[in-house]
Enzyme design. Structure first.
Site, PDB file in Angstrom:
ATOM      1  N   ARG A 102     132.415  -1.378  35.569  1.00  0.00           N
ATOM      2  CA  ARG A 102     131.691  -0.916  36.642  1.00  0.00           C
ATOM      3  C   ARG A 102     130.796  -2.248  37.219  1.00  0.00           C
ATOM      4  O   ARG A 102     130.154  -2.649  36.431  1.00  0.00           O
ATOM      5  CB  ARG A 102     130.630   0.129  36.563  1.00  0.00           C
ATOM      6  CG  ARG A 102     129.422   0.165  37.527  1.00  0.00           C
ATOM      7  CD  ARG A 102     128.490   1.619  37.521  1.00  0.00           C
ATOM      8  NE  ARG A 102     129.633   2.814  38.176  1.00  0.00           N
ATOM      9  CZ  ARG A 102     129.196   3.962  38.113  1.00  0.00           C
ATOM     10  NH1 ARG A 102     127.572   4.176  38.051  1.00  0.00           N
ATOM     11  NH2 ARG A 102     129.826   4.931  38.634  1.00  0.00           N
ATOM     12  N   HIS A 129     136.012   3.824  44.206  1.00  0.00           N
ATOM     13  CA  HIS A 129     135.439   4.683  43.053  1.00  0.00           C
ATOM     14  C   HIS A 129     136.515   5.633  42.614  1.00  0.00           C
ATOM     15  O   HIS A 129     136.571   6.719  42.950  1.00  0.00           O
ATOM     16  CB  HIS A 129     134.204   5.475  43.295  1.00  0.00           C
ATOM     17  CG  HIS A 129     133.503   5.895  42.264  1.00  0.00           C
ATOM     18  ND1 HIS A 129     133.916   5.742  40.915  1.00  0.00           N
ATOM     19  CD2 HIS A 129     132.333   6.611  42.178  1.00  0.00           C
ATOM     20  CE1 HIS A 129     133.089   6.440  40.124  1.00  0.00           C
ATOM     21  NE2 HIS A 129     132.084   6.793  40.742  1.00  0.00           N
ATOM     22  N   GLN A 132     136.414   8.565  40.351  1.00  0.00           N
ATOM     23  CA  GLN A 132     135.594   9.720  40.925  1.00  0.00           C
ATOM     24  C   GLN A 132     136.588  10.716  42.068  1.00  0.00           C
ATOM     25  O   GLN A 132     136.674  11.734  41.871  1.00  0.00           O
ATOM     26  CB  GLN A 132     134.477   9.117  41.925  1.00  0.00           C
ATOM     27  CG  GLN A 132     133.759  10.221  42.795  1.00  0.00           C
ATOM     28  CD  GLN A 132     132.789  11.167  41.776  1.00  0.00           C
ATOM     29  OE1 GLN A 132     132.061  10.606  41.221  1.00  0.00           O
ATOM     30  NE2 GLN A 132     132.911  12.297  41.924  1.00  0.00           N
ATOM     31  N   ASP A 224     127.407  11.595  50.266  1.00  0.00           N
ATOM     32  CA  ASP A 224     126.976  10.658  49.214  1.00  0.00           C
ATOM     33  C   ASP A 224     125.800   9.984  49.450  1.00  0.00           C
ATOM     34  O   ASP A 224     125.399  10.236  50.788  1.00  0.00           O
ATOM     35  CB  ASP A 224     128.182   9.555  48.999  1.00  0.00           C
ATOM     36  CG  ASP A 224     127.964   8.642  47.824  1.00  0.00           C
ATOM     37  OD1 ASP A 224     126.996   8.933  46.988  1.00  0.00           O
ATOM     38  OD2 ASP A 224     128.606   7.473  47.792  1.00  0.00           O
ATOM     39  N   CYS A 264     129.392  13.126  45.159  1.00  0.00           N
ATOM     40  CA  CYS A 264     129.699  12.563  43.643  1.00  0.00           C
ATOM     41  C   CYS A 264     128.612  12.358  42.932  1.00  0.00           C
ATOM     42  O   CYS A 264     128.756  12.267  41.587  1.00  0.00           O
ATOM     43  CB  CYS A 264     130.346  11.327  44.163  1.00  0.00           C
ATOM     44  SG  CYS A 264     129.001  10.178  44.988  1.00  0.00           S
ATOM     45  N   ARG A 292     135.054  14.666  36.135  1.00  0.00           N
ATOM     46  CA  ARG A 292     135.097  13.402  35.664  1.00  0.00           C
ATOM     47  C   ARG A 292     135.654  13.097  34.362  1.00  0.00           C
ATOM     48  O   ARG A 292     136.585  12.146  34.116  1.00  0.00           O
ATOM     49  CB  ARG A 292     133.921  12.620  35.853  1.00  0.00           C
ATOM     50  CG  ARG A 292     133.153  12.547  37.369  1.00  0.00           C
ATOM     51  CD  ARG A 292     134.096  11.531  38.232  1.00  0.00           C
ATOM     52  NE  ARG A 292     133.972  10.305  37.378  1.00  0.00           N
ATOM     53  CZ  ARG A 292     133.067   9.186  37.497  1.00  0.00           C
ATOM     54  NH1 ARG A 292     131.753   9.649  38.083  1.00  0.00           N
ATOM     55  NH2 ARG A 292     133.134   8.185  36.920  1.00  0.00           N
TER      56      ARG A 292
HETATM   57  N1   CP Z   1     129.225   9.673  40.346  1.00  0.00           N
HETATM   58  C1   CP Z   1     129.134   8.728  39.481  1.00  0.00           C
HETATM   59  O1   CP Z   1     129.668   7.795  39.332  1.00  0.00           O
HETATM   60  O2   CP Z   1     127.935   8.767  38.814  1.00  0.00           O
HETATM   61  P1   CP Z   1     127.102   7.998  37.825  1.00  0.00           P
HETATM   62  O3   CP Z   1     126.776   6.689  38.734  1.00  0.00           O
HETATM   63  O4   CP Z   1     125.966   8.510  37.208  1.00  0.00           O
HETATM   64  O5   CP Z   1     128.237   7.357  36.886  1.00  0.00           O
HETATM   65  N1  NVA Z   2     128.135   5.325  46.567  1.00  0.00           N
HETATM   66  C1  NVA Z   2     127.387   5.383  45.544  1.00  0.00           C
HETATM   67  C2  NVA Z   2     127.919   6.019  44.705  1.00  0.00           C
HETATM   68  C3  NVA Z   2     127.550   6.383  43.227  1.00  0.00           C
HETATM   69  C4  NVA Z   2     128.234   7.169  42.271  1.00  0.00           C
HETATM   70  C5  NVA Z   2     127.026   3.861  44.967  1.00  0.00           C
HETATM   71  O1  NVA Z   2     127.769   2.989  45.028  1.00  0.00           O
HETATM   72  O2  NVA Z   2     125.862   3.613  44.451  1.00  0.00           O
END
Ligand code: CP
Ligand code: NVA
Length: 323
Positions: A102, A129, A132, A224, A264, A292
């Site tokens: 990530r 993502h 997700q 989101d 999400c 997930r």
């Molecule tokens: N939706 C999601 O990816 O959650 P986190 O940021 O907590 O991993």
């Molecule tokens: N768009 C958000 C998603 C978090 C899971 C971010 O990137 O912070």
């Protein structure tokens, strides 16, 4: 499926995405069948941003498949500063059987995949993502028994989550509407790709600045956070700009009867969504979060199931060493 990595939904065919969704549902209903599929294999999890769901679901997921995980926080690796992406990839491929990462720029994940001879899984970048999105469409499939022809309205920021929702909808033959304030639309290349793939699958992708039009008659309403990780400095400005894009009862009621709400997570009640929507019986956000786990087990099985280096035979070694 012969992909080495899972970087973006775009890298796969519609049939491959369908296969991963099917495997995810199979893993969910028959978890013990797969309890040794990745026996003794190790997943390195590189996090340059915070996480609840991604960290826990990958960690628990690899353990449920018989393997292990190692959590690497920004403090450990400090990617690109303490050590280059190339060197991290070349080290990890000698010790583990998969990398989940990530990070910020999508290019970092692409470089990691290019340099590492082991599977690399995108656990979120600024661009996409994909894990997700697999969980999202698995949830929709469970709710409606199909994906083809569904109308999915995403309301909010044209961000990483919106992109992956568009890509997967295009693969699955769904009609994805994305409503954002002017200037916050998804990237043009993402919308173009979704529309092109849609010509093969019957899907459409529509970008608009009108949330009412997007939600009208929708099967799924999705939102989101307004400020993603890395955009914290813009939070106050975005709260003002995005206010007309809040998913509240008034907007949600424009969806069709029986519509579901997805997010999400993490969610900010009173900002992008009101409590009476996200905490209503129409909201499947925790089923979505659970998925997930199952969807990512499917990804790990598919990418990491190959031969594992066997442990040396100790008796043979002792004989060779005369001990
Ligand atoms: N939706 C999601 O990816 O959650 P986190 O940021 O907590 O991993
Ligand atoms: N768009 C958000 C998603 C978090 C899971 C971010 O990137 O912070």
């Amino acid at each position: 499926m012969n992909a080495k990595d899972f970087l973006t939904i775009k890298d796969f065919s519609p049939a491959e995405i369908q296969y991963l969704l099917t495997l995810g549902r199979q893993v969910k209903t028959h978890p013990t069948t797969y309890s040794e599929t990745l026996k003794r294999k190790t997943l390195a999890m590189i996090f340059e941003k915070p996480s609840l769901r991604t960290r826990v679901s990958f960690d628990v997921g690899i353990q449920q498949l018989g393997g292990f995980s190692i959590y690497l926080s920004p403090a450990e690796i400090n990617l690109g500063k303490r050590e280059s992406v190339y060197d991290v990839a070349k080290n990890l491929e000698r010790m583990v059987q998969g990398i989940m990462i990530r990070t910020f720029a999508h290019e970092i994940v692409e470089q990691m995949a290019e340099y590492a001879d082991i599977p690399v899984i995108n656990g979120l970048t600024d661009y996409s993502h994909p894990c997700q999105a697999l969980a999202d469409y698995m949830t929709m499939w469970e709710a409606f028994g199909k994906l083809q022809g569904l109308k999915i309205a995403y309301v909010g920021d044209g961000n990483n989550v919106a992109h992956s929702l568009m890509f997967t909808g295009a693969q699955a033959g769904a009609h994805v509407w994305v409503a954002t304030p002017p200037g916050y639309e998804p990237k043009a290349d993402a919308a173009r790709w979704a529309s092109e793939r849609g010509r093969e699958t019957g899907a459409t992708c529509t970008v608009t600045n009108d949330p009412q039009e997007a939600v009208s008659g929708a099967d799924v309403v999705y939102t989101d956070v307004w400020a993603s990780m890395g955009q914290e400095a813009e939070t106050a400005k975005r709260k003002q700009i995005f206010a007309p894009f809040q998913v509240n009862q008034e907007l949600f009621q424009r969806a069709r009867n029986g519509a579901i709400f997805l997010h999400c997570l993490p969610a900010h009640r009173g900002e992008e969504v009101t409590a009476d929507v996200i905490d209503s019986p129409r909201s499947l956000v925790f089923q979505q979060a659970e998925n997930r786990l199952h969807a990512q087990k499917a990804i790990m099985i598919e990418l990491m199931k190959g031969e594992f280096v066997k442990l040396p035979d100790l008796a043979e070694l002792r004989e060779l060493a005369h001990v």
